[in-house]
Motif scaffolding. Structure first.
Motif, PDB file in Angstrom:
ATOM      1  N   PHE A  99      -9.251 -11.998   3.259  1.00 40.68           N
ATOM      2  CA  PHE A  99      -8.419 -12.218   2.076  1.00 40.68           C
ATOM      3  C   PHE A  99      -8.710 -11.177   0.994  1.00 40.68           C
ATOM      4  CE2 PHE A  99      -8.030 -14.438  -2.108  1.00 40.68           C
ATOM      5  CZ  PHE A  99      -6.643 -14.423  -2.172  1.00 40.68           C
ATOM      6  N   ILE A 100      -9.995 -10.876   0.768  1.00 43.28           N
ATOM      7  CA  ILE A 100     -10.362  -9.879  -0.236  1.00 43.28           C
ATOM      8  C   ILE A 100      -9.780  -8.518   0.135  1.00 43.28           C
ATOM      9  CG2 ILE A 100     -12.262  -8.740  -1.439  1.00 43.28           C
ATOM     10  CD1 ILE A 100     -12.068 -11.688  -2.068  1.00 43.28           C
ATOM     11  N   SER A 101      -9.786  -8.199   1.419  1.00 46.39           N
ATOM     12  CA  SER A 101      -9.227  -6.934   1.896  1.00 46.39           C
ATOM     13  C   SER A 101      -7.736  -6.854   1.590  1.00 46.39           C
ATOM     14  CB  SER A 101      -9.467  -6.795   3.405  1.00 46.39           C
ATOM     15  OG  SER A 101      -8.901  -5.614   3.906  1.00 46.39           O
ATOM     16  N   VAL A 102      -7.033  -7.968   1.726  1.00 47.53           N
ATOM     17  CA  VAL A 102      -5.597  -7.998   1.406  1.00 47.53           C
ATOM     18  C   VAL A 102      -5.378  -7.748  -0.085  1.00 47.53           C
ATOM     19  CG1 VAL A 102      -3.544  -9.459   1.317  1.00 47.53           C
ATOM     20  CG2 VAL A 102      -5.019  -9.524   3.326  1.00 47.53           C
ATOM     21  N   LEU A 103      -6.189  -8.375  -0.932  1.00 49.34           N
ATOM     22  CA  LEU A 103      -6.064  -8.167  -2.376  1.00 49.34           C
ATOM     23  C   LEU A 103      -6.274  -6.702  -2.747  1.00 49.34           C
ATOM     24  CD1 LEU A 103      -7.867 -11.189  -4.088  1.00 49.34           C
ATOM     25  CD2 LEU A 103      -5.424 -10.792  -3.786  1.00 49.34           C
ATOM     26  N   ILE A 104      -7.287  -6.073  -2.140  1.00 45.64           N
ATOM     27  CA  ILE A 104      -7.545  -4.662  -2.406  1.00 45.64           C
ATOM     28  C   ILE A 104      -6.357  -3.812  -1.956  1.00 45.64           C
ATOM     29  CG2 ILE A 104      -9.008  -2.692  -1.788  1.00 45.64           C
ATOM     30  CD1 ILE A 104     -11.342  -4.682  -1.578  1.00 45.64           C
ATOM     31  N   GLY A 105      -5.792  -4.154  -0.810  1.00 48.86           N
ATOM     32  CA  GLY A 105      -4.616  -3.442  -0.318  1.00 48.86           C
ATOM     33  C   GLY A 105      -3.436  -3.548  -1.275  1.00 48.86           C
ATOM     34  N   ILE A 106      -3.225  -4.739  -1.841  1.00 48.58           N
ATOM     35  CA  ILE A 106      -2.121  -4.938  -2.784  1.00 48.58           C
ATOM     36  C   ILE A 106      -2.367  -4.162  -4.074  1.00 48.58           C
ATOM     37  CG2 ILE A 106      -0.974  -6.652  -4.247  1.00 48.58           C
ATOM     38  CD1 ILE A 106      -1.406  -8.683  -1.960  1.00 48.58           C
ATOM     39  N   LEU A 107      -3.596  -4.206  -4.586  1.00 54.51           N
ATOM     40  CA  LEU A 107      -3.935  -3.456  -5.808  1.00 54.51           C
ATOM     41  C   LEU A 107      -3.755  -1.960  -5.604  1.00 54.51           C
ATOM     42  CD1 LEU A 107      -7.104  -5.402  -7.049  1.00 54.51           C
ATOM     43  CD2 LEU A 107      -4.830  -5.379  -8.095  1.00 54.51           C
ATOM     44  N   ASN A 108      -4.057  -1.486  -4.391  1.00 55.06           N
ATOM     45  CA  ASN A 108      -3.814  -0.080  -4.063  1.00 55.06           C
ATOM     46  C   ASN A 108      -2.318   0.210  -4.012  1.00 55.06           C
ATOM     47  OD1 ASN A 108      -5.731   1.953  -3.752  1.00 55.06           O
ATOM     48  ND2 ASN A 108      -6.554   1.053  -1.897  1.00 55.06           N
ATOM     49  N   TYR A 109      -1.575  -0.700  -3.418  1.00 59.66           N
ATOM     50  CA  TYR A 109      -0.140  -0.514  -3.202  1.00 59.66           C
ATOM     51  C   TYR A 109       0.610  -0.415  -4.523  1.00 59.66           C
ATOM     52  CZ  TYR A 109       4.470  -1.245  -1.088  1.00 59.66           C
ATOM     53  OH  TYR A 109       5.770  -1.101  -0.663  1.00 59.66           O
ATOM     54  N   ILE A 110       0.232  -1.234  -5.509  1.00 58.61           N
ATOM     55  CA  ILE A 110       0.928  -1.232  -6.801  1.00 58.61           C
ATOM     56  C   ILE A 110       0.300  -0.251  -7.793  1.00 58.61           C
ATOM     57  CG2 ILE A 110       1.737  -3.603  -6.506  1.00 58.61           C
ATOM     58  CD1 ILE A 110      -0.476  -4.539  -8.352  1.00 58.61           C
ATOM     59  N   LYS A 111      -0.630   0.590  -7.284  1.00 63.83           N
ATOM     60  CA  LYS A 111      -1.234   1.697  -8.043  1.00 63.83           C
ATOM     61  C   LYS A 111      -2.174   1.258  -9.169  1.00 63.83           C
ATOM     62  CE  LYS A 111       1.189   4.716  -5.712  1.00 63.83           C
ATOM     63  NZ  LYS A 111       0.562   5.612  -4.718  1.00 63.83           N
ATOM     64  N   VAL A 112      -2.578  -0.009  -9.170  1.00 64.80           N
ATOM     65  CA  VAL A 112      -3.530  -0.471 -10.190  1.00 64.80           C
ATOM     66  C   VAL A 112      -4.917   0.088  -9.908  1.00 64.80           C
ATOM     67  CG1 VAL A 112      -4.729  -2.494 -11.137  1.00 64.80           C
ATOM     68  CG2 VAL A 112      -2.254  -2.555 -10.768  1.00 64.80           C
ATOM     69  N   LEU A 113      -5.356  -0.020  -8.660  1.00 64.57           N
ATOM     70  CA  LEU A 113      -6.694   0.430  -8.295  1.00 64.57           C
ATOM     71  C   LEU A 113      -6.864   1.942  -8.455  1.00 64.57           C
ATOM     72  CD1 LEU A 113      -9.176  -1.145  -7.482  1.00 64.57           C
ATOM     73  CD2 LEU A 113      -8.618  -0.726  -5.088  1.00 64.57           C
ATOM     74  N   PRO A 114      -5.917   2.767  -7.973  1.00 62.11           N
ATOM     75  CA  PRO A 114      -6.057   4.220  -8.198  1.00 62.11           C
ATOM     76  C   PRO A 114      -6.133   4.582  -9.678  1.00 62.11           C
ATOM     77  CG  PRO A 114      -4.404   3.797  -6.521  1.00 62.11           C
ATOM     78  CD  PRO A 114      -4.776   2.466  -7.099  1.00 62.11           C
ATOM     79  N   PHE A 115      -5.379   3.881 -10.525  1.00 63.71           N
ATOM     80  CA  PHE A 115      -5.411   4.142 -11.971  1.00 63.71           C
ATOM     81  C   PHE A 115      -6.795   3.860 -12.541  1.00 63.71           C
ATOM     82  CE2 PHE A 115      -5.016   2.673 -16.348  1.00 63.71           C
ATOM     83  CZ  PHE A 115      -4.297   3.706 -16.942  1.00 63.71           C
ATOM     84  N   ILE A 116      -7.354   2.701 -12.176  1.00 64.63           N
ATOM     85  CA  ILE A 116      -8.683   2.316 -12.659  1.00 64.63           C
ATOM     86  C   ILE A 116      -9.743   3.300 -12.171  1.00 64.63           C
ATOM     87  CG2 ILE A 116     -10.493   0.540 -12.519  1.00 64.63           C
ATOM     88  CD1 ILE A 116      -8.221  -1.532 -12.318  1.00 64.63           C
ATOM     89  N   PHE A 233       5.901  -3.172   2.174  1.00 61.78           N
ATOM     90  CA  PHE A 233       4.893  -4.057   1.599  1.00 61.78           C
ATOM     91  C   PHE A 233       4.235  -4.955   2.651  1.00 61.78           C
ATOM     92  CE2 PHE A 233       3.640  -8.112  -0.323  1.00 61.78           C
ATOM     93  CZ  PHE A 233       2.727  -7.665  -1.266  1.00 61.78           C
ATOM     94  N   PHE A 234       5.040  -5.630   3.448  1.00 59.52           N
ATOM     95  CA  PHE A 234       4.455  -6.596   4.383  1.00 59.52           C
ATOM     96  C   PHE A 234       3.742  -5.908   5.550  1.00 59.52           C
ATOM     97  CE2 PHE A 234       7.498  -9.332   2.179  1.00 59.52           C
ATOM     98  CZ  PHE A 234       6.644 -10.388   1.842  1.00 59.52           C
ATOM     99  N   GLN A 235       4.135  -4.686   5.867  1.00 57.10           N
ATOM    100  CA  GLN A 235       3.377  -3.927   6.865  1.00 57.10           C
ATOM    101  C   GLN A 235       1.998  -3.582   6.308  1.00 57.10           C
ATOM    102  OE1 GLN A 235       5.363  -0.457   8.432  1.00 57.10           O
ATOM    103  NE2 GLN A 235       3.510   0.321   9.421  1.00 57.10           N
ATOM    104  N   MET A 236       1.964  -3.199   5.003  1.00 56.53           N
ATOM    105  CA  MET A 236       0.682  -2.913   4.350  1.00 56.53           C
ATOM    106  C   MET A 236      -0.210  -4.147   4.340  1.00 56.53           C
ATOM    107  SD  MET A 236      -0.980  -3.703   1.292  1.00 56.53           S
ATOM    108  CE  MET A 236       0.400  -4.198   0.263  1.00 56.53           C
ATOM    109  N   VAL A 237       0.367  -5.315   4.047  1.00 54.38           N
ATOM    110  CA  VAL A 237      -0.411  -6.562   4.050  1.00 54.38           C
ATOM    111  C   VAL A 237      -0.974  -6.826   5.437  1.00 54.38           C
ATOM    112  CG1 VAL A 237      -0.266  -9.075   3.809  1.00 54.38           C
ATOM    113  CG2 VAL A 237       0.815  -7.601   2.103  1.00 54.38           C
ATOM    114  N   GLY A 238      -0.131  -6.634   6.457  1.00 51.35           N
ATOM    115  CA  GLY A 238      -0.593  -6.857   7.827  1.00 51.35           C
ATOM    116  C   GLY A 238      -1.738  -5.933   8.212  1.00 51.35           C
ATOM    117  N   ASP A 243      -7.589  -4.744   8.910  1.00 57.12           N
ATOM    118  CA  ASP A 243      -8.760  -3.971   8.460  1.00 57.12           C
ATOM    119  C   ASP A 243      -9.891  -4.914   8.046  1.00 57.12           C
ATOM    120  OD1 ASP A 243      -7.484  -1.585   8.896  1.00 57.12           O
ATOM    121  OD2 ASP A 243      -6.855  -1.309   6.800  1.00 57.12           O
ATOM    122  N   GLY A 244      -9.533  -5.969   7.301  1.00 61.81           N
ATOM    123  CA  GLY A 244     -10.549  -6.942   6.883  1.00 61.81           C
ATOM    124  C   GLY A 244     -11.155  -7.660   8.068  1.00 61.81           C
TER     125      GLY A 244
END
Length: 393
Positions: A99-116, A233-238, A243-244
Motif C-alpha cells: 500500500f505504501i508503494s502505491v502511495l509513493i507511486g501516486i505522489l510521483n505521478y502527480i509530481k508532488v514527490l519530484p517537487f519536494i 494512471f491505473f497501469q501505474m497503480v498496478g 513493485d511493493g
C-alpha cells in the motif's frame, strides 16, 4: 557526560574514516562542522521541544493510520488465517509495504514527490556545500529507496567520477525509503525512526566528506533527472502494487534465510563453545557501543544487535532487539534504534553494486572495488547518527 561520549564517539568515527581517506588534504572541516551542528540542532529540536515532539508524534500517528488502512486490504485477502490474538510478521509488518508503494507511486505521478525532492535537495546543497546531484540523490533516496532511485540519474551514472559514485552509493546505503518507515515503526518507537531518517542523510554526507573528499566544478554539477514514460494512471497503480509486492517477497525470503542461518550458527557455537554467536560478536562491538554512549553494563547486548544488523540486515536485528529492549535503559534503546534504521549491511552492498552494474558495467566494477570501504562508510554513518542521538537522551 553526554557531551564527553559525543566527542569520544565522533573522534572514534572520524579517526577510522580519516585512516581510510582517499585525500586528507581535501577534507572540508568547516563543511563537516556545519552538518554536525545541523544534526545536533535537529535532534535537540525534535526530542526536547514541544513543537518538535508534536511534529514527530504526528508523523508517527500518520504512518500508524496508513498501516491501519493497509490492513483493510490485508484482512480482505488473508483474513481468518490467524487465530484471535495471533501475530504474523509477514502480514502485519511486510504486506503494508504494498500500500505504501502505491502511495509513493501516486505522489510521483502527480509530481508532488519530484517537487519536494528538488527543492529539499537545493536546500540541502546550500547547507552541506555538496554538489546538487549528491544533495538531490540523498533526498530522493529517502523518498524512493534503492535500487529504484538509481534509475532517476541513469544518464549521469556512466559519467560520474569514482569519488562522486562513492558518495551517492553511501547515501543509498544510509538513507531508508518512505516505503520502509511504516514497517520500521511497528518494531521501533516512531520518534526514533523519524529522527534517524533526518540524521542519516547528513551522516552519510559527513562520512563521504572524510573518506572521499573532492572539489567540484560548476560545469560538472549538472542534474539530468531521468523520468519514466508517463503511464495511464491505473497501469501505474498496478505496477506500483507489483513493485511493493516484490519488495515484500524479497525481504521475507532474506529473513527466512538469514534468521535460520543465524540460528544454525548459534546452535553450533553453543554446542562447541557453550556461548552464542551473538554474544561473541556482541563483545567485539561492545567498545563501539560504549563509545556511542551506551552504558557498559548493556554494551555487549547492544553490540550484538549492532553486529547482527551488519552481518544480516536491519529487519533481523530489529526483531532480535525487540526481544531484549524492555530490559535495556531508555538511552540504549534510543541509540540502538537510530543505529538500526539504515541499509548498512553486506547484502545491500551487493544490491547497490548490482544496480549500478545494470546501468553501467564499468561503474559497477568501480563499486565492486570499493565495496568494503562503502560498507565501512555506511556503518560509520550509522554510528554517527546513534552517537548524536545519545547526546539528548
Amino acid at each position: 557526560m553526554n557531551l564527553i561520549f559525543l566527542l569520544t564517539g565522533l573522534l572514534f568515527v572520524f579517526g577510522i574514516a580519516f585512516l581510510v581517506s582517499n585525500n586528507r588534504k581535501q577534507i572540508k572541516y568547516k563543511r563537516i562542522l556545519i552538518m554536525l551542528a545541523v544534526q545536533i540542532f535537529s535532534v535537540y529540536f525534535m526530542m526536547n521541544t514541544s513543537i518538535g515532539l508534536i511534529a514527530i508524534t504526528n508523523v508517527g500517528v500518520f504512518f500508524e493510520k496508513l498501516m491501519k488502512i493497509a490492513n483493510s486490504g490485508i484482512e480482505f485477502v488473508f483474513g481468518g488465517m490467524l487465530n484471535e490474538g495471533g501475530f504474523s510478521f509477514f502480514l502485519a509488518v511486510l504486506l503494508p509495504l504494498v500500500f505504501i508503494s502505491v502511495l509513493i507511486g501516486i505522489l510521483n505521478y502527480i509530481k508532488v514527490l519530484p517537487f519536494i525532492i528538488k527543492y529539499l535537495g537545493l536546500i540541502l546543497s546550500k547547507i552541506t556545500g555538496m554538489g546538487k546531484l549528491e544533495s538531490y540523490f540523498a533526498i530522493s533516496t529517502a523518498a524512493l529507496g534503492q535500487p529504484e532511485v538509481f534509475l532517476t540519474i541513469m544518464k549521469q551514472i556512466p559519467l560520474l567520477s569514482p569519488k562522486r559514485l562513492y558518495t551517492i552509493c553511501t547515501s543509498a546505503m544510509s538513507a531508508i525509503s518512505m516505503a520502509m518507515v511504516g514497517s520500521y515503526m511497528t518494531m521501533l518507537e516512531p520518534k526514533y525512526v523519524v529522527t534517524a531518517v533526518v540524521l542519516n542523510i547528513f551522516s552519510a554526507l559527513i562520512i563521504a566528506n572524510i573518506i572521499n573528499p573532492y572539489d567540484l566544478d560548476d560545469d560538472e554539477d549538472l542534474i539530468q533527472i531521468e523520468e519514466k514514460e508517463r503511464l495511464p494512471f491505473f497501469q501505474m497503480v498496478g505496477e506500483s502494487v507489483m513493485d511493493g509486492f516484490k519488495i515484500v517477497i524479497i525481504v521475507a525470503a532474506m529473513l527466512l534465510g538469514f534468521i535460520s542461518l543465524m540460528e544454525l550458527i548459534n546452535v553450533i557455537f553453543l554446542g562447541v563453545f557453550h556461548v552464542s554467536f551473538q554474544t561473541v560478536i556482541g563483545y567485539l562491538f561492545a567498545p563501539i557501543a560504549f563509545l556511542m554512549g551506551i552504558p557498559w553494563a548493556e554494551a555487549v547486548q547492544a553490540g550484538g544487535i549492532m553486529a547482527t544488523k551488519l552481518i544480516t540486515n536491519e529487519f533481523v536485528a530489529m526483531l532480535n532487539f525487540g526481544d531484549i529492549s524492555s530490559h535495556l535503559s531508555d538511552k540504549t534503546v534510543a541509540i540502538v534504534s537510530v543505529y538500526l534504521v539504515s541499509f548498512a549491511n553486506f547484502g545491500t552492498v551487493g544490491i547497490v553494486a548490482g544496480s549500478i552494474k545494470s546501468i553501467s558495467e564499468k561503474q559497477g566494477n568501480h563499486v565492486a572495488k570499493f565495496s568494503l570501504k562503502l560498507l565501512l562508510g555506511a556503518t560509520l554513518a550509522s554510528v554517527i547518527s546513534g552517537t548524536i542521538m545519545g547526546l539528548v537522551i
